[in-house]
Design a protein around this motif. Structure first.
Motif, mmCIF file in Angstrom:
data_model
loop_
_atom_site.group_PDB
_atom_site.id
_atom_site.type_symbol
_atom_site.label_atom_id
_atom_site.label_comp_id
_atom_site.label_asym_id
_atom_site.label_seq_id
_atom_site.Cartn_x
_atom_site.Cartn_y
_atom_site.Cartn_z
ATOM 1 N N GLU A 288 15.252 2.849 26.370
ATOM 2 C CA GLU A 288 13.930 3.261 25.630
ATOM 3 C C GLU A 288 14.326 2.506 24.326
ATOM 4 O O GLU A 288 12.935 2.417 23.659
ATOM 5 N N ALA A 289 15.096 1.679 24.118
ATOM 6 C CA ALA A 289 15.373 1.145 22.657
ATOM 7 C C ALA A 289 15.607 -0.533 22.825
ATOM 8 O O ALA A 289 15.957 -1.086 21.846
ATOM 9 N N VAL A 290 14.893 -1.059 23.765
ATOM 10 C CA VAL A 290 15.086 -2.536 24.043
ATOM 11 C C VAL A 290 14.344 -3.216 22.772
ATOM 12 O O VAL A 290 13.338 -2.942 22.290
ATOM 13 N N GLY A 291 15.185 -4.399 22.214
ATOM 14 C CA GLY A 291 14.801 -5.047 21.290
ATOM 15 C C GLY A 291 15.327 -4.449 19.926
ATOM 16 O O GLY A 291 15.014 -5.224 18.904
ATOM 17 N N THR A 292 16.006 -3.313 19.884
ATOM 18 C CA THR A 292 16.736 -3.022 18.428
ATOM 19 C C THR A 292 18.195 -3.163 18.771
ATOM 20 O O THR A 292 18.603 -3.663 19.763
ATOM 21 N N THR A 293 18.773 -2.871 17.752
ATOM 22 C CA THR A 293 20.268 -3.061 17.513
ATOM 23 C C THR A 293 20.909 -1.908 17.192
ATOM 24 O O THR A 293 20.370 -1.082 16.406
ATOM 25 N N ALA A 294 22.257 -1.552 17.666
ATOM 26 C CA ALA A 294 22.833 -0.571 17.310
ATOM 27 C C ALA A 294 24.160 -1.014 16.576
ATOM 28 O O ALA A 294 24.638 -2.002 16.798
ATOM 29 N N GLN A 295 24.499 -0.323 15.297
ATOM 30 C CA GLN A 295 25.664 -0.533 14.674
ATOM 31 C C GLN A 295 26.924 0.166 14.671
ATOM 32 O O GLN A 295 26.884 1.643 14.900
ATOM 33 N N THR A 296 27.908 -0.284 14.682
ATOM 34 C CA THR A 296 29.388 0.040 14.819
ATOM 35 C C THR A 296 30.121 -0.322 13.586
ATOM 36 O O THR A 296 30.200 -1.323 13.241
ATOM 37 N N HIS A 297 30.708 0.558 12.765
ATOM 38 C CA HIS A 297 31.689 0.148 11.748
ATOM 39 C C HIS A 297 33.107 0.708 12.005
ATOM 40 O O HIS A 297 33.075 1.788 12.363
ATOM 41 N N ILE A 298 33.934 -0.405 11.915
ATOM 42 C CA ILE A 298 35.312 0.080 12.215
ATOM 43 C C ILE A 298 36.111 -0.122 10.841
ATOM 44 O O ILE A 298 36.122 -1.304 10.588
ATOM 45 N N SER A 299 36.699 0.918 10.243
ATOM 46 C CA SER A 299 37.432 0.902 9.205
ATOM 47 C C SER A 299 38.930 0.867 9.353
ATOM 48 O O SER A 299 39.315 1.835 9.931
#
Length: 489
Positions: A288-299
């Motif tokens: 349902e969110a085609v065209g968006t980006t998802a963020q992942t932060h690895i610390s």
């Protein structure tokens, strides 16, 4: 830690104390007091002058740190799924042409053609009707009519742009009709050849085959230590952070294949990050969110790696190589890929100014005019200070002759003159220290002073407790100091 250099500069361009009474001591009763200078130093002003690729930041309580940004690279879907041209005869009026990928549900074409060639020996006007029964545009399936007069040999191509292929199984469902218009009869074209050429998608949906991405090796620079080669310094905290923006609509795992840190004291050291070595699945957009980006932060920090030991060795470069693979935990249901799908990897670091340090040495030379002391037989020097810095300071003053050669020193031995402020267990200042030092010059020292043409200041400093306690640097911490000369009767 760099405040003493700033202090020396302030002393040279000093502001004169207008009230001699500001320099007070119960046992100091001069006939004449010559105030020399005042100084007020905040650490944030000093650190701003430090040459570093990092940018200074402060938290909500004013504690300072350095932030470093590295480069970024981008991985696309260019080679993940590609469709070669498909050529084949039509042995029957309808066939299923298999595609090389299982699990496809939808494919929207941004370009591509259906080429055809055939010959007909029939007599009369005819129509060739070509269909792709699972290709749709605006809700209508692909159907093209090609009129011709037989006998004839014909070839041509039909545009497939904008059509969406829908799959129950991964095949192209193709059919044709050759109609003799004079009576409407259906005929066979025994040499009809079809070719799907240049199929390029802008959207794919389904469950795709596992794929391993090619990621470049990269480096990340931490140049703070290179400016402090002579010092013993051990920072308490460092956060190395990977930031990943993912536009693929499917699970992708990121793995550490190489994590090495170059240090000044121990050479190359392996950074051990068990969670990243085992793999971390990136966040990804839903259907349902085609065209968006998802963020992942690895610390990566001292809690989940061996960074504590590496920090003690003064790191200056991180070398890393990552690996990425789709479906790291096996099948996960339908997802999507677009022609612009990509994920971008960047790295940053945050270094709080929270450290144990010692062995810093700063020097500066100031010319003097001893002529004003010709009629003076003895003198003393007093330094009064309110030290709100978590720094212990030792000082020495060297006397230089006209040739710049060392003739004597004022302190014997080098004396600690300013104790660092009191700090708590977390390294934060809880109370400033007020103190003063009075240096009585004996006849030999005073004679050396009168014969000098310059004074070289040398300051050595360490964090509170002679460098044994880690301290935090706060923008509000400051040192206030007053320097005066007492001419004795």
């Amino acid at each position: 830690m760099f405040s003493l250099l700033y202090l020396l500069v302030v002393f040279q361009a000093c502001s004169v104390i207008e009230e001699v009474d500001e320099i007070k001591a119960p046992d100091w009763q001069p006939a004449l007091a010559l105030p020399l200078a005042t100084a007020e130093v905040q650490l944030s002003e000093v650190i701003d002058q430090l040459e570093t690729q990092g940018s200074l930041y402060e938290d909500a309580e004013g504690f300072l740190g350095l932030h470093f940004d590295g480069g970024a690279y981008r991985v696309t879907a260019e080679n993940m799924i590609r469709f070669a041209d498909i050529t084949g005869p039509m042995p029957d009026t309808s066939i299923s042409i298999p595609l090389p990928y299982d699990g496809l549900e939808k494919m929207r074409l941004k370009s591509g053609t259906l080429a055809y060639s055939f010959s007909s020996a029939y007599l009369g006007d005819m129509e060739l009707v070509l269909r792709i029964d699972n290709a749709f545009k605006d809700g209508v399936s692909f159907r093209k009519v090609i009129p011709f007069t037989s006998p004839a040999s014909l070839s041509g191509s039909l545009d497939l742009s904008g059509y969406e292929l829908q799959f129950i199984k991964p095949t192209l469902e193709v059919a044709y009709e050759a109609i003799l218009l004079i009576d409407g009869s259906r005929q066979r074209l025994y040499d009809l050849v079809l070719e799907f050429k240049g199929l390029q998608y802008d959207y794919l949906q389904g469950e795709f085959e596992p794929y391993e991405f090619e990621l470049p090796a990269d480096t990340f620079e931490l140049n703070i230590f290179e400016q402090l080669p002579q010092a013993n310094i051990a920072f308490e905290q460092l956060s190395l952070d990977f930031h990943i923006r993912n536009a693929f609509g499917l699970p992708i795992g990121i793995f550490a294949d190489q994590l090495n840190v170059l240090t000044h004291r121990q050479g190359s050291m392996q950074l051990q990050a068990p969670a990243l070595e085992a793999g971390i699945t990136l966040n990804y957009p839903s259907l349902e969110a085609v065209g968006t980006t998802a963020q992942t932060h690895i610390s990566l920090n001292e809690q989940n790696t061996n960074l504590s030991g590496i920090l003690a060795a003064s790191p200056y470069q991180v070398q890393y190589g990552l690996r990425a693979a789709s479906y790291p935990d096996g099948p996960a249901g339908p997802g999507f890929i677009t022609d612009t799908s990509s994920f971008e990897v960047s790295m940053s670091a945050d270094l709080p100014l929270y450290a144990r340090f010692s062995g810093f040495s700063l020097q500066d030379t100031v010319t003097i005019d001893p002529a004003q002391l010709d009629m003076v037989e003895s003198a003393s020097v007093k330094l009064s200070a309110e030290n709100g810095l978590p720094i212990d300071v030792q000082a020495q003053l060297y006397l230089l002759d006209e040739e710049g050669r060392l003739s004597d020193s004022l302190f014997s031995p080098q004396a600690q003159i300013l104790l660092g402020a009191e700090v708590d267990a977390q390294g934060a200042v809880v109370a400033a220290k007020e103190q003063s030092v009075l240096l009585e010059l004996n006849a030999e020292k005073f004679a050396a002073l009168k014969a000098s043409r310059a004074v070289a200041f040398e300051f050595r400093f360490a964090s509170t407790g002679a460098g044994s306690q880690a301290v935090k640097i706060n923008k509000y911490y400051q040192l206030k100091a007053k320097l005066g000369v007492l001419i004795n009767q």
